[in-house]
Design a protein around this motif. Structure first.
Motif, mmCIF file in Angstrom:
data_model
loop_
_atom_site.group_PDB
_atom_site.id
_atom_site.type_symbol
_atom_site.label_atom_id
_atom_site.label_comp_id
_atom_site.label_asym_id
_atom_site.label_seq_id
_atom_site.Cartn_x
_atom_site.Cartn_y
_atom_site.Cartn_z
ATOM 1 N N CYS A 217 -2.417 -11.107 6.678
ATOM 2 C CA CYS A 217 -3.786 -11.163 6.430
ATOM 3 C C CYS A 217 -4.170 -12.830 6.540
ATOM 4 C CB CYS A 217 -4.064 -10.807 4.723
ATOM 5 S SG CYS A 217 -3.554 -9.203 4.407
ATOM 6 N N CYS B 247 0.133 -14.351 2.315
ATOM 7 C CA CYS B 247 0.354 -13.194 3.311
ATOM 8 C C CYS B 247 0.517 -13.571 4.740
ATOM 9 C CB CYS B 247 -0.356 -11.987 3.123
ATOM 10 S SG CYS B 247 -0.242 -10.533 3.891
ATOM 11 N N CYS C 187 1.457 -7.355 -0.533
ATOM 12 C CA CYS C 187 -0.042 -7.435 -0.404
ATOM 13 C C CYS C 187 -0.942 -6.466 -0.978
ATOM 14 C CB CYS C 187 -0.404 -7.969 1.080
ATOM 15 S SG CYS C 187 -1.910 -8.290 1.034
ATOM 16 N N SER D 187 -4.003 -5.801 0.138
ATOM 17 C CA SER D 187 -4.721 -5.383 1.287
ATOM 18 C C SER D 187 -3.835 -4.678 2.246
ATOM 19 C CB SER D 187 -4.930 -6.574 1.835
ATOM 20 O OG SER D 187 -6.035 -7.604 0.940
ATOM 21 N N CYS D 188 -2.643 -5.261 2.805
ATOM 22 C CA CYS D 188 -1.795 -4.575 3.910
ATOM 23 C C CYS D 188 -0.551 -3.950 3.353
ATOM 24 C CB CYS D 188 -1.651 -5.656 5.040
ATOM 25 S SG CYS D 188 -0.558 -6.971 4.225
HETATM 26 ZN ZN LIG Z 1 -1.954 -8.881 3.463
#
Ligand SMILES: [Zn+2]
Length: 85
Positions: free
Chosen positions: A7, A4, A22, A24-25
């Motif tokens: 990140c 990613c 991803c 997370s994002c």
């Molecule tokens: Zn990410």
């Protein structure tokens, strides 16, 4: 390993979402590794999963057991008729 850019880290292929983004994002990541790991199972396990049905000799055995038990039931009934009537 999926990577990613936002990140700035590598992602575990198991943590990348099914859409290849991803966790997370939410940005799309390089899913080439994910696709190779997630959608192509080893051939030996794939063949096992594709054939959950019992093999033919299992049903031959089942038919044999049913016929045997049916005959034993007939024998029991005939024995009971002879001795109790
Ligand atoms: Zn990410």
């Amino acid at each position: 390993m999926p990577w990613c850019e936002r990140c700035d880290r590598f992602l575990n292929p198991n943590t990348v979402t099914a859409e290849g983004t991803c966790p997370s994002c939410g940005r799309p990541v390089d899913a080439s590794e994910v696709r190779a790991v997630g959608t192509v199972p080893p051939p030996e396990t794939a063949s096992d999963d594709d054939e959950p049905r019992a093999p033919w000799h299992f049903w031959v055995m089942v038919v044999g057991v049913v016929l045997y038990l049916g005959w034993r039931l007939v024998e029991l009934v005939m024995w009971a008729v002879r001795n109790w009537l």
